[in-house]
Design a protein around this motif. Structure first.
Motif, PDB file in Angstrom:
ATOM      1  N   TYR A  43       0.808  -1.211   0.000  1.00 37.68           N
ATOM      2  CA  TYR A  43       0.000   0.000   0.000  1.00 37.68           C
ATOM      3  C   TYR A  43       0.845   1.267   0.000  1.00 37.68           C
ATOM      4  O   TYR A  43       0.308   2.354  -0.156  1.00 37.68           O
ATOM      5  N   GLN A  44       2.157   1.146   0.152  1.00 36.69           N
ATOM      6  CA  GLN A  44       3.026   2.320   0.108  1.00 36.69           C
ATOM      7  C   GLN A  44       3.098   2.923  -1.284  1.00 36.69           C
ATOM      8  O   GLN A  44       3.352   4.107  -1.440  1.00 36.69           O
ATOM      9  N   GLU A  45       2.868   2.101  -2.302  1.00 37.55           N
ATOM     10  CA  GLU A  45       2.984   2.561  -3.684  1.00 37.55           C
ATOM     11  C   GLU A  45       1.737   3.268  -4.195  1.00 37.55           C
ATOM     12  O   GLU A  45       1.758   3.881  -5.252  1.00 37.55           O
ATOM     13  N   LEU A  46       0.645   3.181  -3.451  1.00 40.98           N
ATOM     14  CA  LEU A  46      -0.620   3.764  -3.902  1.00 40.98           C
ATOM     15  C   LEU A  46      -0.660   5.266  -3.632  1.00 40.98           C
ATOM     16  O   LEU A  46      -0.049   5.757  -2.689  1.00 40.98           O
ATOM     17  N   THR A  47      -1.434   5.956  -4.457  1.00 39.00           N
ATOM     18  CA  THR A  47      -1.654   7.384  -4.219  1.00 39.00           C
ATOM     19  C   THR A  47      -2.641   7.541  -3.063  1.00 39.00           C
ATOM     20  O   THR A  47      -3.292   6.583  -2.647  1.00 39.00           O
ATOM     21  N   GLU A  99      -5.534   9.062  -3.005  1.00 39.14           N
ATOM     22  CA  GLU A  99      -6.904   8.808  -3.428  1.00 39.14           C
ATOM     23  C   GLU A  99      -7.173   7.314  -3.552  1.00 39.14           C
ATOM     24  O   GLU A  99      -8.226   6.820  -3.141  1.00 39.14           O
ATOM     25  N   ASP A 100      -6.213   6.575  -4.140  1.00 40.58           N
ATOM     26  CA  ASP A 100      -6.379   5.133  -4.273  1.00 40.58           C
ATOM     27  C   ASP A 100      -6.416   4.447  -2.910  1.00 40.58           C
ATOM     28  O   ASP A 100      -7.155   3.483  -2.705  1.00 40.58           O
ATOM     29  N   LEU A 101      -5.628   4.935  -1.986  1.00 39.56           N
ATOM     30  CA  LEU A 101      -5.584   4.367  -0.643  1.00 39.56           C
ATOM     31  C   LEU A 101      -6.920   4.546   0.076  1.00 39.56           C
ATOM     32  O   LEU A 101      -7.448   3.605   0.674  1.00 39.56           O
ATOM     33  N   ILE A 102      -7.488   5.728  -0.031  1.00 37.64           N
ATOM     34  CA  ILE A 102      -8.778   5.989   0.605  1.00 37.64           C
ATOM     35  C   ILE A 102      -9.883   5.183  -0.080  1.00 37.64           C
ATOM     36  O   ILE A 102     -10.778   4.649   0.579  1.00 37.64           O
ATOM     37  N   LYS A 103      -9.798   5.047  -1.404  1.00 34.05           N
ATOM     38  CA  LYS A 103     -10.782   4.262  -2.144  1.00 34.05           C
ATOM     39  C   LYS A 103     -10.719   2.789  -1.721  1.00 34.05           C
ATOM     40  O   LYS A 103     -11.745   2.145  -1.511  1.00 34.05           O
ATOM     41  N   LYS A 104      -9.511   2.255  -1.574  1.00 28.30           N
ATOM     42  CA  LYS A 104      -9.349   0.866  -1.131  1.00 28.30           C
ATOM     43  C   LYS A 104      -9.877   0.682   0.287  1.00 28.30           C
ATOM     44  O   LYS A 104     -10.489  -0.334   0.600  1.00 28.30           O
ATOM     45  N   LYS A 105      -9.624   1.662   1.143  1.00 25.59           N
ATOM     46  CA  LYS A 105     -10.113   1.582   2.525  1.00 25.59           C
ATOM     47  C   LYS A 105     -11.629   1.503   2.538  1.00 25.59           C
ATOM     48  O   LYS A 105     -12.213   0.670   3.239  1.00 25.59           O
ATOM     49  N   ASN A 106     -12.273   2.357   1.764  1.00 28.32           N
ATOM     50  CA  ASN A 106     -13.735   2.351   1.709  1.00 28.32           C
ATOM     51  C   ASN A 106     -14.270   1.047   1.131  1.00 28.32           C
ATOM     52  O   ASN A 106     -15.293   0.532   1.587  1.00 28.32           O
ATOM     53  N   THR A 107     -13.577   0.494   0.133  1.00 25.47           N
ATOM     54  CA  THR A 107     -13.988  -0.774  -0.463  1.00 25.47           C
ATOM     55  C   THR A 107     -13.891  -1.900   0.551  1.00 25.47           C
ATOM     56  O   THR A 107     -14.827  -2.693   0.711  1.00 25.47           O
ATOM     57  N   PHE A 108     -12.754  -2.001   1.245  1.00 26.30           N
ATOM     58  CA  PHE A 108     -12.577  -3.051   2.243  1.00 26.30           C
ATOM     59  C   PHE A 108     -13.592  -2.912   3.373  1.00 26.30           C
ATOM     60  O   PHE A 108     -14.126  -3.908   3.869  1.00 26.30           O
TER      61      PHE A 108
END
Length: 85
Positions: A6-10, A12-21
């Motif tokens: 997850y260090q490589e994600l931007t 916005e992508d990190l927050i999107k993944k958090k919401n998805t999970f």
């Protein structure tokens, strides 16, 4: 030690993944609770003798699906804290 993917994600992508999970965990939780309630009702109506062991398998497997999701959500939350988002 393994590199955090997850260090490589931007941001916005990190927050999107958090919401998805989070959404997937909530969905699985609701399905799991509905299954437990249904199972308890069936046991109350039929009795525990008449229910085969195969009916218990989803309740044995369900926690195995929660653990990886919670681990990944924890990694995402740690990365968000490190970035001060």
């Amino acid at each position: 030690m393994k590199k955090n993917i997850y260090q490589e994600l931007t941001n916005e992508d990190l927050i999107k993944k958090k919401n998805t999970f989070k959404g997937v965990l909530i969905g699985f939780g609701i399905v799991f609770l509905l299954g437990i309630v249904t199972f308890i009702v069936l046991i109350a109506m039929k009795g525990a003798k008449d229910i085969p062991f195969a009916a218990f398998i989803p309740f044995i497997v369900m926690p195995a699906t929660f653990v990886p999701l919670m681990i990944n959500l924890g990694l995402i939350n740690n990365e968000i804290k490190e970035r001060n988002l």
